[in-house]
Write an enzyme that holds these catalytic residues in place. Structure first.
Site, mmCIF file in Angstrom:
data_model
loop_
_atom_site.group_PDB
_atom_site.id
_atom_site.type_symbol
_atom_site.label_atom_id
_atom_site.label_comp_id
_atom_site.label_asym_id
_atom_site.label_seq_id
_atom_site.Cartn_x
_atom_site.Cartn_y
_atom_site.Cartn_z
ATOM 1 N N LYS A 173 13.936 81.693 -45.673
ATOM 2 C CA LYS A 173 12.939 82.565 -46.314
ATOM 3 C C LYS A 173 11.523 82.227 -45.821
ATOM 4 C CE LYS A 173 11.067 85.450 -49.235
ATOM 5 N NZ LYS A 173 11.197 86.892 -49.235
ATOM 6 N N LYS A 241 1.542 81.517 -51.304
ATOM 7 C CA LYS A 241 2.399 80.400 -51.717
ATOM 8 C C LYS A 241 3.508 80.175 -50.679
ATOM 9 C CE LYS A 241 5.679 81.804 -54.115
ATOM 10 N NZ LYS A 241 7.032 82.316 -54.004
HETATM 11 P P1 NAP Z 1 6.854 88.151 -61.050
HETATM 12 O O1 NAP Z 1 6.794 89.634 -61.180
HETATM 13 O O2 NAP Z 1 5.659 87.327 -61.342
HETATM 14 O O3 NAP Z 1 8.088 87.666 -61.980
HETATM 15 C C1 NAP Z 1 8.344 86.345 -62.327
HETATM 16 C C2 NAP Z 1 8.895 86.325 -63.743
HETATM 17 O O4 NAP Z 1 9.231 84.967 -64.097
HETATM 18 C C3 NAP Z 1 7.886 86.832 -64.778
HETATM 19 O O5 NAP Z 1 8.513 87.801 -65.591
HETATM 20 C C4 NAP Z 1 7.530 85.568 -65.549
HETATM 21 O O6 NAP Z 1 7.257 85.797 -66.912
HETATM 22 C C5 NAP Z 1 8.799 84.780 -65.430
HETATM 23 N N1 NAP Z 1 8.568 83.351 -65.679
HETATM 24 C C6 NAP Z 1 7.613 82.548 -65.138
HETATM 25 N N2 NAP Z 1 7.723 81.313 -65.622
HETATM 26 C C7 NAP Z 1 8.756 81.332 -66.508
HETATM 27 C C8 NAP Z 1 9.342 80.379 -67.336
HETATM 28 N N3 NAP Z 1 8.876 79.117 -67.374
HETATM 29 N N4 NAP Z 1 10.403 80.738 -68.099
HETATM 30 C C9 NAP Z 1 10.865 81.998 -68.081
HETATM 31 N N5 NAP Z 1 10.334 82.985 -67.304
HETATM 32 C C10 NAP Z 1 9.295 82.639 -66.544
HETATM 33 O O7 NAP Z 1 7.334 87.739 -59.592
HETATM 34 P P2 NAP Z 1 8.315 88.536 -58.603
HETATM 35 O O8 NAP Z 1 7.519 89.424 -57.721
HETATM 36 O O9 NAP Z 1 9.460 89.091 -59.386
HETATM 37 O O10 NAP Z 1 8.792 87.325 -57.668
HETATM 38 C C11 NAP Z 1 9.743 86.362 -58.097
HETATM 39 C C12 NAP Z 1 10.108 85.501 -56.904
HETATM 40 O O11 NAP Z 1 10.685 86.318 -55.886
HETATM 41 C C13 NAP Z 1 8.912 84.788 -56.253
HETATM 42 O O12 NAP Z 1 9.275 83.503 -55.838
HETATM 43 C C14 NAP Z 1 8.587 85.690 -55.076
HETATM 44 O O13 NAP Z 1 7.950 84.954 -54.029
HETATM 45 C C15 NAP Z 1 9.968 86.188 -54.688
HETATM 46 N N6 NAP Z 1 10.012 87.488 -54.003
HETATM 47 C C16 NAP Z 1 9.254 88.527 -54.431
HETATM 48 C C17 NAP Z 1 9.331 89.755 -53.768
HETATM 49 C C18 NAP Z 1 8.509 90.947 -54.187
HETATM 50 O O14 NAP Z 1 8.431 91.914 -53.406
HETATM 51 N N7 NAP Z 1 7.924 90.960 -55.377
HETATM 52 C C19 NAP Z 1 10.196 89.901 -52.672
HETATM 53 C C20 NAP Z 1 10.980 88.828 -52.293
HETATM 54 C C21 NAP Z 1 10.878 87.624 -52.968
HETATM 55 P P3 NAP Z 1 5.791 86.200 -67.471
HETATM 56 O O15 NAP Z 1 5.902 87.663 -67.717
HETATM 57 O O16 NAP Z 1 5.634 85.416 -68.713
HETATM 58 O O17 NAP Z 1 4.777 85.832 -66.406
#
Ligand code: NAP
Length: 296
Positions: A173, A241
């Site tokens: 990744k 990150k």
């Molecule tokens: P995001 O929208 O910020 O979602 C992360 C979720 O995790 C949020 O709902 C957050 O809750 C929750 N969370 C954080 N800390 C937590 C805890 N201690 N306990 C329970 N839940 C918790 O991020 P995302 O875009 O989905 O990305 C997630 C991962 O996938 C990242 O590592 C990112 O680099 C990777 N990724 C993202 C994409 C993309 O296009 N978005 C593509 C590939 C990979 P809150 O609502 O409370 O903040």
């Protein structure tokens, strides 16, 4: 296989639709998110909400996490009320977040010590792929665990590749994120140069899409930039990150990655403008700002 009980922790832009696809594939699902209202739509479709990561693990055979960053994964697995308070022999832990290879190996060691197993399985394909169930999934861990997880991955993705032992998925990744970041930078420089030269950047994009410079980034993010649409998508704070993870690995291994370092620095500049929660395609907007033009 649909009897396998799955616990899903982290229901954000990616995790929400991935969990929904598991539910629709017939897996019994327990969910947990820090901000509890993100569980609502899944509960309406039949998921059960748990009170903590530990309770999620208790109710499940397979635990999946989809969290923002390495410290979040550390606390959800090893913290108070974390997953490891309830891990039992036979449990399979799958972290699909993009985090450091080191935390993937730490989870793996802790799992194996308890008679359980783990996979690091980060994804590519964005929110569009998460909703459509067409993610690319890059997997590190044992072949046995990979085969056990295959039907689960098939409910969320299409290109599912076992790349090696624990941590190998996260290394893959990091490589992916270098290519995507540097391609956004290249597309941005090209479109900004076109506009500043008095040539229509949308025609330039159209011309380049038919040749060797063609890419998904030129197609999707080129169009986004030309329309000035920077709502995420993939937050640029998270992409920075990912480049930090790549730079740390490069430093440890004494690998020269000069352009990755430069684009990481560009992302610092974007965050300094207060745009960290915008889509990573906003890198193109920053290049336009430096050239004193409006790209859209
Ligand atoms: P995001 O929208 O910020 O979602 C992360 C979720 O995790 C949020 O709902 C957050 O809750 C929750 N969370 C954080 N800390 C937590 C805890 N201690 N306990 C329970 N839940 C918790 O991020 P995302 O875009 O989905 O990305 C997630 C991962 O996938 C990242 O590592 C990112 O680099 C990777 N990724 C993202 C994409 C993309 O296009 N978005 C593509 C590939 C990979 P809150 O609502 O409370 O903040």
């Amino acid at each position: 296989m649909a009897e396998t009980r799955i616990g899903f922790i982290g229901l954000g832009i990616m995790g929400g639709p991935m969990a929904m696809n598991l539910l629709r594939a017939g897996f019994p699902l327990t969910v947990y998110n820090r901000t509890r209202n993100k569980e609502t739509s899944l509960v309406a479709e039949g998921a059960v909400a748990a009170d903590s990561p530990a309770a999620t693990a208790d109710a499940s055979d397979v635990v999946i996490t989809m969290l923002p960053d390495t410290p979040d994964v550390e606390s959800v697995y090893f913290g108070v009320d974390g997953v490891f308070n309830r891990v039992r022999p036979g449990h399979l832990l799958i972290d699909m977040s993009t985090v450091s290879p080191a935390i993937a190996r730490k989870i793996h060691q802790a799992a194996v010590e308890r008679g359980a197993d783990s996979l690091d399985a980060p994804v590519s394909g964005g929110d569009v792929g998460a909703k459509a169930g067409t993610l690319s999934i890059m997997v590190g861990g044992s072949v046995d665990a990979f085969e056990r997880a295959r039907p689960i991955f098939q409910a969320m993705g299409k290109n599912i590749v076992h790349v090696g032992d624990a941590g190998a998925g996260q290394v893959t990744k990091a490589c992916n994120q270098i290519v995507v970041a540097l391609t956004i930078e290249a597309v941005g420089e090209a479109l900004v140069l076109a506009k500043k030269s008095g040539v229509d950047p949308s025609r330039v994009r159209q011309a380049l899409l038919g040749g060797f410079a063609q890419s998904r980034v030129l197609d999707v993010h080129g169009q986004r930039a030309l329309e000035g649409r920077f709502e995420p998508g993939f937050r640029i704070r998270l992409h920075r990150k990912d480049l930090t993870i790549a730079l740390e690995a490069a430093q440890q291994l004494e690998v020269s990655v000069p352009v990755t370092a430069m684009v990481h620095d560009m992302m610092n500049s974007v965050l300094a403008q207060g745009w960290g929660e915008q889509d990573h395609s906003i890198l193109i907007y920053e290049l336009a700002r430096r050239a004193n033009i409006d790209i859209s």
